[in-house]
Scaffold this active site. Structure first.
Site, PDB file in Angstrom:
ATOM      1  N   ARG A  78       0.929  -1.048   0.139  1.00  0.00           N
ATOM      2  CA  ARG A  78      -0.094  -0.039   0.092  1.00  0.00           C
ATOM      3  C   ARG A  78       1.066   1.224  -0.044  1.00  0.00           C
ATOM      4  O   ARG A  78       1.811   1.462   0.996  1.00  0.00           O
ATOM      5  CB  ARG A  78      -1.007   0.296   1.399  1.00  0.00           C
ATOM      6  CG  ARG A  78      -1.765   1.360   1.341  1.00  0.00           C
ATOM      7  CD  ARG A  78      -2.498   1.325   2.587  1.00  0.00           C
ATOM      8  NE  ARG A  78      -3.317   2.618   2.732  1.00  0.00           N
ATOM      9  CZ  ARG A  78      -3.346   3.421   3.727  1.00  0.00           C
ATOM     10  NH1 ARG A  78      -2.296   3.265   4.891  1.00  0.00           N
ATOM     11  NH2 ARG A  78      -3.749   4.752   3.444  1.00  0.00           N
ATOM     12  N   HIS A 122      -3.068  10.962   0.657  1.00  0.00           N
ATOM     13  CA  HIS A 122      -2.557  10.776   1.822  1.00  0.00           C
ATOM     14  C   HIS A 122      -1.871  12.150   2.238  1.00  0.00           C
ATOM     15  O   HIS A 122      -0.936  12.479   2.561  1.00  0.00           O
ATOM     16  CB  HIS A 122      -1.578   9.568   1.763  1.00  0.00           C
ATOM     17  CG  HIS A 122      -1.371   8.994   3.319  1.00  0.00           C
ATOM     18  ND1 HIS A 122      -1.452   7.825   3.671  1.00  0.00           N
ATOM     19  CD2 HIS A 122      -0.764   9.654   4.442  1.00  0.00           C
ATOM     20  CE1 HIS A 122      -1.026   7.384   4.602  1.00  0.00           C
ATOM     21  NE2 HIS A 122      -0.667   8.735   5.244  1.00  0.00           N
ATOM     22  N   GLU A 167      -7.547   8.462   6.108  1.00  0.00           N
ATOM     23  CA  GLU A 167      -7.723   8.993   7.475  1.00  0.00           C
ATOM     24  C   GLU A 167      -8.349  10.424   7.340  1.00  0.00           C
ATOM     25  O   GLU A 167      -7.565  11.408   7.794  1.00  0.00           O
ATOM     26  CB  GLU A 167      -6.483   9.202   8.190  1.00  0.00           C
ATOM     27  CG  GLU A 167      -5.925   7.586   8.694  1.00  0.00           C
ATOM     28  CD  GLU A 167      -4.800   7.785   9.545  1.00  0.00           C
ATOM     29  OE1 GLU A 167      -4.331   8.849  10.067  1.00  0.00           O
ATOM     30  OE2 GLU A 167      -4.243   6.600  10.040  1.00  0.00           O
ATOM     31  N   ASN A 291      -7.347   1.913   9.836  1.00  0.00           N
ATOM     32  CA  ASN A 291      -6.342   2.088  10.376  1.00  0.00           C
ATOM     33  C   ASN A 291      -6.210   2.104  12.029  1.00  0.00           C
ATOM     34  O   ASN A 291      -7.072   2.802  12.538  1.00  0.00           O
ATOM     35  CB  ASN A 291      -5.291   3.295  10.285  1.00  0.00           C
ATOM     36  CG  ASN A 291      -5.160   3.592   8.491  1.00  0.00           C
ATOM     37  OD1 ASN A 291      -5.127   2.584   8.082  1.00  0.00           O
ATOM     38  ND2 ASN A 291      -4.720   4.788   8.101  1.00  0.00           N
ATOM     39  N   TYR A 293      -4.334   2.257  15.711  1.00  0.00           N
ATOM     40  CA  TYR A 293      -2.967   2.307  16.627  1.00  0.00           C
ATOM     41  C   TYR A 293      -3.325   1.937  17.987  1.00  0.00           C
ATOM     42  O   TYR A 293      -2.640   1.367  18.797  1.00  0.00           O
ATOM     43  CB  TYR A 293      -2.544   3.724  16.417  1.00  0.00           C
ATOM     44  CG  TYR A 293      -1.908   3.842  14.897  1.00  0.00           C
ATOM     45  CD1 TYR A 293      -0.568   3.313  14.752  1.00  0.00           C
ATOM     46  CD2 TYR A 293      -2.511   4.129  13.733  1.00  0.00           C
ATOM     47  CE1 TYR A 293       0.015   3.251  13.549  1.00  0.00           C
ATOM     48  CE2 TYR A 293      -2.016   4.203  12.399  1.00  0.00           C
ATOM     49  CZ  TYR A 293      -0.726   3.725  12.626  1.00  0.00           C
ATOM     50  OH  TYR A 293       0.000   3.731  11.408  1.00  0.00           O
ATOM     51  N   GLU A 351      -3.520   0.029   8.236  1.00  0.00           N
ATOM     52  CA  GLU A 351      -2.299   0.437   8.898  1.00  0.00           C
ATOM     53  C   GLU A 351      -2.306   0.039  10.280  1.00  0.00           C
ATOM     54  O   GLU A 351      -3.459  -0.143  11.053  1.00  0.00           O
ATOM     55  CB  GLU A 351      -2.190   1.924   8.962  1.00  0.00           C
ATOM     56  CG  GLU A 351      -1.594   2.702   7.922  1.00  0.00           C
ATOM     57  CD  GLU A 351      -1.746   4.035   7.932  1.00  0.00           C
ATOM     58  OE1 GLU A 351      -1.495   4.747   9.183  1.00  0.00           O
ATOM     59  OE2 GLU A 351      -1.795   5.054   6.982  1.00  0.00           O
TER      60      GLU A 351
HETATM   61  O1  IFM Z   1       2.411   7.954   9.772  1.00  0.00           O
HETATM   62  C1  IFM Z   1       1.017   7.955   9.956  1.00  0.00           C
HETATM   63  C2  IFM Z   1       0.228   7.661   8.579  1.00  0.00           C
HETATM   64  O2  IFM Z   1       0.654   8.809   7.674  1.00  0.00           O
HETATM   65  C3  IFM Z   1      -1.226   7.932   8.764  1.00  0.00           C
HETATM   66  N1  IFM Z   1      -1.627   6.879   9.996  1.00  0.00           N
HETATM   67  C4  IFM Z   1      -0.875   7.010  11.213  1.00  0.00           C
HETATM   68  C5  IFM Z   1       0.728   6.846  10.722  1.00  0.00           C
HETATM   69  C6  IFM Z   1       1.801   6.914  12.245  1.00  0.00           C
HETATM   70  O3  IFM Z   1       1.272   8.172  12.771  1.00  0.00           O
END
Ligand code: IFM
Length: 437
Positions: A78, A122, A167, A291, A293, A351
């Protein structure tokens, strides 16, 4: 059980990157300026005054990066396409050199048996469009649809799955509400039009991709999602959690998945939504990119915003200070299934990853990835249709306002020499991919 065993046949494992974070070569081959060039060159915006001017020099070293991916053994890559390389001013005739670069990249992937998963946006908006209001201006959505058509016409014979936006919540919040990312506006609630215009852009781009590929190209949006927990059972904290969830998750999931805006935000969007907009936004999605985290814990507050984020105690944190909670990914996925039911399309985790400090011994990253893959596997067992998982990131890169201080890579990059050195986590994933058979 091996980290990649027990997944359904055809489960896609890949790595992710983004154009401004890795490419460099910002003045080459006809690329126009983007909002990130402007922002990064504004004193005080980026830690240590870093910029993406050179980044990982991927524009020149992409062959080496393709070889690293082939050695790793991933199924898919990706990456994002820099709009200012394709249309330096954000509209009109495409720049042939820009299209040629992604053409070569995709041919290189396919020659190595790796599928291409491009993201069209992006965050590196052409500066010329920002000068006309950026995503506050509805016209940017129409320009995005045209750009998508140009790219899909050229690459659609070799790309079978596309991501429109990355995002949009982060781009709206950090770029237009708080000003910590490009374009650096601090509009707080007045940033809301950016949500609708990005979503409309997503819908128009999806239509363009379908047209260019005779309906064959699969389309998804990538949303950053977080499970939200209230700090207490009090009515105020529960309401704060509901509001945070509406902003962070539902503002961008509801319109795509069921054609509505969360009730509580709809009033702020009135007057922006034209006939057919919601149908355009909802049509033509084949999957949803997520995504993930970390989860978010909130309580009620009385400042500019009705919520305040609290730390999540008792868990490890990444170099960024983000809490590591793999179960949050399982809860997020099963929660999406509970909320959207049959409207939920197949999901790709586009992600997931963590930042560490300098160094090649990264047991921390291995544990992070192993834990999150196990969470995905449990969600699949619990009935969620997850089709793929992409590590953020293939290599260390420009981490936006944090410059080069946060390292997310399976591959270490020396930003002086651009030397790439695989970390232990790269070797670990490589052997998990081999063991998968
Ligand atoms: O680096 C970023 C990415 O560009 C978008 N998602 C989160 C990642 C980590 O912060």
């Amino acid at each position: 059980m091996g980290s990649l065993s027990g997944f359904p046949d055809g489960f896609v494992v890949g790595v992710s990157t983004a154009s401004y974070q890795i490419e460099g070569a910002v003045h080459e081959a006809g690329r126009g300026p983007s909002i990130w060039d402007t922002f990064a060159h504004t004193p005080g915006r980026i830690l240590n005054g870093d910029t993406g001017d050179a980044a990982c020099d991927h524009y020149h070293r992409y062959g080496e990066d393709l070889d690293l991916m082939a050695e790793l053994g991933v199924d898919a890559y990706r990456f994002s396409i820099a709009w200012p390389r394709i249309q330096p001013d954000g509209h009109g005739k495409p720049n042939p050199d820009g299209l040629d670069f992604y053409d070569r990249l995709i041919d290189g992937l396919l020659a190595r048996g790796i599928a291409a998963l491009p993201t069209l946006f992006h965050w590196d908006l052409p500066q010329a469009l920002e000068d006309q209001g950026g995503w506050l201006n509805r016209d940017t959505a129409l320009r995005f649809g045209e750009y998508a058509a140009v790219v899909a016409d050229r690459l659609g014979d070799r790309v079978h799955r596309w991501i429109t936006l990355n995002e949009p919540i982060v781009h709206m919040a950090q770029g237009y509400a708080f000003g910590t990312h490009a374009p650096g506006r601090q509009l707080m609630m007045d940033a809301l039009p950016v949500a609708h215009h990005q979503l409309l852009g997503h819908g128009l781009a999806a239509q363009a991709i379908k047209r260019a590929t005779g309906e064959a190209g699969e389309v998804m949006i990538t949303n950053n999602c977080t499970p939200v927990e209230a700090a207490s059972p009090s009515e105020e904290d529960q309401a704060a959690a509901m509001i945070y969830d509406a902003f962070h998750n539902r503002l961008f999931n509801d319109p795509v998945l069921n054609g509505t805006y969360p009730e509580f935000l709809a009033a702020g969007l009135e007057g922006l939504i034209q006939a057919d907009d919601m149908a355009t936004i909802r049509s033509n999605h084949d999957a949803l990119g997520i995504n993930y985290y970390n989860p978010t814990r909130v309580r009620a507050a009385e400042g500019d915003l009705p919520f305040e984020m609290l730390p999540i105690e008792g868990v490890p944190t990444t170099a960024f200070g983000w809490p590591v909670v793999p179960d949050g990914l399982h809860d997020l996925l099963t929660g999406l299934k509970a909320t959207y039911g049959d409207d939920l399309p197949p999901i790709y985790i586009t992600e997931n990853g963590c930042s560490t400090v300098e160094g090649l011994d990264d047991r921390f990253r291995i544990d992070y990835l192993d834990g999150h893959l196990a969470a995905v596997r449990r969600a699949i067992t619990d009935g969620v249709d997850v089709r793929g998982y992409f590590v953020w990131s293939l290599m260390d890169n420009f981490e936006w306002a944090e410059g080069y201080s946060q390292r997310f890579g399976l591959v270490h990059v020396d930003f002086k020499t651009f030397a790439r050195t695989p970390r232990d986590s790269y070797r670990w994933l490589q052997s998990a991919l081999r063991d998968r058979g």
